[in-house]
Design an enzyme around this catalytic site. Structure first.
Site, PDB file in Angstrom:
ATOM      1  CE  LYS A 110      -4.172  -2.007   1.978  1.00 13.80           C
ATOM      2  NZ  LYS A 110      -5.044  -2.132   3.139  1.00 13.80           N
ATOM      3  CE  LYS A 189      -5.539  -7.798  -4.546  1.00 13.71           C
ATOM      4  NZ  LYS A 189      -5.212  -7.461  -3.193  1.00 13.71           N
ATOM      5  CE  LYS A 192     -11.616  -1.755  -2.541  1.00 11.96           C
ATOM      6  NZ  LYS A 192     -12.693  -2.348  -1.855  1.00 11.96           N
TER       7      LYS A 192
END
Ligand code: AMP
Ligand code: TRP
Length: 324
Positions: A110, A189, A192
Site C-alpha cells: 500500500k 491482481k 479497485k
C-alpha cells in the site's frame, strides 16, 4: 462453527471481491453461524471524507443484499457499531512485537502505491485481529492476500493467552476458495486502486467494453492457445459451469478461435451473474430504512457477543472498569 469476515467500504466492489470473498460468505451462511461486517474503521486509512465513507458503507450493504446475502441467516453490520473492537486493538497492541508488523506485505504494497504511511495503516493488522478474535471466530473466509493478516491474528491470540496465562482467545483459520487471486483486465491482481477491475454494479455495456479491453498475447487466430496463460480464460473458469469451462478449454487448445470471441463469452457469463443482481439492487435502493435497520439490528447482536469476550479479556489483563 463461527465464521467471520470483513470487507472495506473503500470503493466499488468488483469481481475479485465477489469471487474470492463474498461468494464464500453467501455460501457459508446456509450452514454456519456467520458474522460479516463492513470495515469502516479500516477504510479510514484511505477514505478520509465523511460523506464518501457514509455512502460507501451503505453501498457495500446494498451490494451484499443484491448478490444474495440473506439477513435472516447471517449478520451483516458496521464494524463501528461494535466499539469494543477498538478497545481490544489496544490490548492486543501491547502483546504484539513491532517486528511482526514490519513484515506485513500488505502495508508495504500500500505504501508503495502511494497510500500515506500513517500509524493506522501500520497497525491495520492489529485492528483486524481484534475484529476476528472478539467474536471467537473459528474460520475467516477471505482472498489469498489476507492470509498473512490472519496468521498475525493467530500469533496475537497465542501471545495474549500466554502473556496473561489465560485461554481467552481462539486461534482462527483462514478459508480460501478456488479463486485465490482473481486477475484484473491487465493480468495483475484485480483491485479497485489499479483501475483494472470489473465492478459488480456498472451497467452491462460498460462491463462488456471493459472485458473486451483485457490484455491478451499475439497468438494468431488459427493457432492453438494455452488457456492457463490467458486472463480471459482465468476469469471465465471462475464464472462458468464445469462443462462450459471444458468446452472453452478444448477450443483454446484446438486453435481457430480468436480472443475476441472468448471475451464475448466471458462478458456473457459475467452478465448472467450480474444482470439479475443489478435488478435486485435497483429495488433495494428504493427502501432507505431497510438497509439501516438491518445493519443496526445485526450490530446489536454482534455487540452482545463482543461484550462478553471483552469482559474476559479485560479481566485476564487486570483492567478493572466501573462500567459493568
Ligand atoms: P478489500 O476490497 O481489500 O476489502 O477486499 C475484500 C476481500 O476481497 C478480501 O477477502 C480480499 O482478499 C478479497 N479480494 C480483493 N481483491 C481480490 C482479488 N483480485 N483476488 C482475490 N481476492 C480479492
Ligand atoms: N483487511 C480486509 C481486506 O482488506 C478487511 C477486513 C478487516 C477483514 N477486518 C477483517 C477481513 C477481519 C477478515 C476478517 O480485505
Amino acid at each position: 462453527m463461527r465464521v467471520l469476515s470483513g470487507i472495506q467500504p473503500s470503493g466499488k466492489l468488483h469481481l475479485g471481491n465477489y469471487l474470492a470473498a463474498m461468494k464464500q460468505h453467501i455460501e457459508l451462511e446456509e450452514k454456519h453461524d456467520c458474522y460479516y461486517f463492513i470495515a469502516n474503521y479500516h477504510a479510514l486509512t484511505t477514505i478520509q471524507d465523511a460523506p464518501t465513507l457514509v455512502a460507501n458503507t451503505r453501498d457495500v450493504a446494498l451490494d451484499y443484499l443484491a448478490m444474495g446475502f440473506d439477513p435472516t441467516k447471517a449478520l451483516l453490520f458496521r464494524q463501528s457499531d461494535v466499539p469494543e473492537v477498538t478497545e481490544l486493538t489496544w490490548l492486543l497492541s501491547v502483546v504484539t512485537g513491532k517486528g511482526l508488523l514490519d513484515r506485513a506485505t500488505s502495508y508495504k504494497d500500500k505504501v508503495a502505491r502511494g497510500i500515506a504511511a500513517s500509524m493506522g495503516l501500520f497497525s491495520y493488522p492489529i485492528l483486524m485481529a481484534a475484529d476476528i478474535l472478539i467474536y471467537h471466530s473459528d474460520v475467516v473466509p477471505v482472498g489469498k492476500d489476507q492470509v498473512q493478516h490472519i496468521e498475525m491474528a493467530q500469533d496475537m491470540a497465542t501471545h495474549f493467552n500466554m502473556t496473561f496465562k489465560c485461554e481467552v482467545f481462539k486461534r482462527p483459520e483462514a478459508k480460501l476458495n478456488e479463486a485465490l487471486i482473481v486477475p484484473g483486465l491487465d493480468g495483475q491482481k484485480m483491485s479497485k486502486s489499479y483501475g483494472n477491475a470489473v465492478s459488480l454494479f456498472d451497467d452491462a455495456k460498460t462491463n462488456r467494453k471493459r472485458i473486451m479491453s483485457i490484455k491478451t498475447d499475439s497468438t494468431p487466430l488459427e493457432a492453438p492457445k494455452d488457456p492457463e496463460r490467458c486472463t480471459v480464460f482465468g476469469l471465465y473458469k471462475l464464472l462458468a459451469t464445469p462443462a462450459e469451462t471444458q468446452a472453452l478449454e478444448q477450443r483454446y487448445r484446438a486453435g481457430g478461435m480468436g480472443y475476441g470471441e472468448a471475451k464475448q463469452m466471458l462478458a456473457d457469463v459475467v452478465e448472467r451473474l450480474l444482470g439479475p443482481a443489478r435488478e435486485r439492487r435497483a429495488e433495494l435502493v428504493k427502501d432507505a430504512d431497510y438497509v439501516e435497520d438491518m445493519l443496526r439490528t445485526a450490530g446489536r447482536r454482534a455487540r452482545e457477543t463482543a461484550r462478553a469476550v471483552m469482559e474476559q479479556a479485560r479481566a485476564a489483563c487486570g483492567i478493572v472498569t466501573a462500567r459493568n
